[in-house]
Design a protein around this motif. Structure first.
Motif, PDB file in Angstrom:
ATOM      1  N   LEU A 117      56.882  15.005  59.833  1.00  0.00           N
ATOM      2  CA  LEU A 117      56.067  14.435  58.611  1.00  0.00           C
ATOM      3  C   LEU A 117      56.107  15.088  57.284  1.00  0.00           C
ATOM      4  O   LEU A 117      56.637  16.423  57.053  1.00  0.00           O
ATOM      5  CB  LEU A 117      54.465  14.887  59.083  1.00  0.00           C
TER       6      LEU A 117
ATOM      7  N   THR B 228      54.852  15.225  53.129  1.00  0.00           N
ATOM      8  CA  THR B 228      53.612  14.847  52.551  1.00  0.00           C
ATOM      9  C   THR B 228      53.985  14.801  50.964  1.00  0.00           C
ATOM     10  O   THR B 228      54.646  15.513  50.391  1.00  0.00           O
ATOM     11  CB  THR B 228      52.569  15.973  52.681  1.00  0.00           C
TER      12      THR B 228
ATOM     13  N   THR C 233      57.053  10.133  59.399  1.00  0.00           N
ATOM     14  CA  THR C 233      55.865   9.518  58.518  1.00  0.00           C
ATOM     15  C   THR C 233      55.805  10.439  57.220  1.00  0.00           C
ATOM     16  O   THR C 233      56.186  11.352  57.318  1.00  0.00           O
ATOM     17  CB  THR C 233      54.688   9.824  59.592  1.00  0.00           C
TER      18      THR C 233
ATOM     19  N   GLN D 253      53.051  10.949  54.334  1.00  0.00           N
ATOM     20  CA  GLN D 253      51.650  11.126  54.131  1.00  0.00           C
ATOM     21  C   GLN D 253      51.624  11.178  52.698  1.00  0.00           C
ATOM     22  O   GLN D 253      52.238  12.260  51.983  1.00  0.00           O
ATOM     23  CB  GLN D 253      51.162  12.340  54.823  1.00  0.00           C
TER      24      GLN D 253
ATOM     25  N   ASP E 276      44.347   5.724  56.244  1.00  0.00           N
ATOM     26  CA  ASP E 276      43.453   6.628  56.941  1.00  0.00           C
ATOM     27  C   ASP E 276      42.029   6.057  56.979  1.00  0.00           C
ATOM     28  O   ASP E 276      41.460   5.969  56.144  1.00  0.00           O
ATOM     29  CB  ASP E 276      43.757   7.836  56.717  1.00  0.00           C
TER      30      ASP E 276
ATOM     31  N   ARG F 225      43.978   9.017  51.663  1.00  0.00           N
ATOM     32  CA  ARG F 225      45.172   9.411  52.415  1.00  0.00           C
ATOM     33  C   ARG F 225      45.943   8.017  52.934  1.00  0.00           C
ATOM     34  O   ARG F 225      45.285   7.277  53.581  1.00  0.00           O
ATOM     35  CB  ARG F 225      44.782  10.259  53.856  1.00  0.00           C
TER      36      ARG F 225
ATOM     37  N   LEU G  42      49.442   6.740  55.216  1.00  0.00           N
ATOM     38  CA  LEU G  42      50.599   6.930  55.976  1.00  0.00           C
ATOM     39  C   LEU G  42      51.313   5.843  56.107  1.00  0.00           C
ATOM     40  O   LEU G  42      51.193   4.655  56.355  1.00  0.00           O
ATOM     41  CB  LEU G  42      49.908   7.183  57.450  1.00  0.00           C
TER      42      LEU G  42
ATOM     43  N   HIS H 189      54.867   4.963  57.862  1.00  0.00           N
ATOM     44  CA  HIS H 189      55.539   5.050  59.077  1.00  0.00           C
ATOM     45  C   HIS H 189      56.949   4.360  58.993  1.00  0.00           C
ATOM     46  O   HIS H 189      57.222   2.988  58.818  1.00  0.00           O
ATOM     47  CB  HIS H 189      55.004   4.298  60.332  1.00  0.00           C
TER      48      HIS H 189
END
Length: 83
Positions: free
Chosen positions: A3, A5, A36, A38, A71, A77, A79, A81
């Motif tokens: 992940l 961010t 992913t 974020q 989300d 948020r 995400l 992918h």
């Protein structure tokens, strides 16, 4: 699951900085094999989130990811992918 961010709070006033940060993060994630990304635009009025989704909808960036998910439990948020 790897992940990465990206917090957009420090650059939220500049459209150019937002675009640059998003592109750099997506290209870095794709190059390093991150699953992913974020993105944290924050809750606010929702304008920054709309801006982020518009940038992600660009054709050359859509090739990098499989899907974008907002989300449902946290409106601040997003995400992404990657493929």
């Amino acid at each position: 699951m790897a992940l990465l961010t990206l917090d957009l709070h420090p650059v939220f006033r500049s459209d150019r900085a937002i675009d640059t940060a998003l592109r750099q993060t997506l290209f870095k994630a794709a190059a390093t094999g991150v699953d992913t990304v974020q993105i944290i635009p924050g809750k606010g009025t929702g304008q920054l989130k709309k801006r982020v989704l518009a940038v992600l909808a660009q054709k050359h960036l859509r090739k990098l990811y499989a899907r974008v998910e907002t989300d449902p439990t946290n409106a601040g948020r997003i995400l992404v992918h990657l493929r």
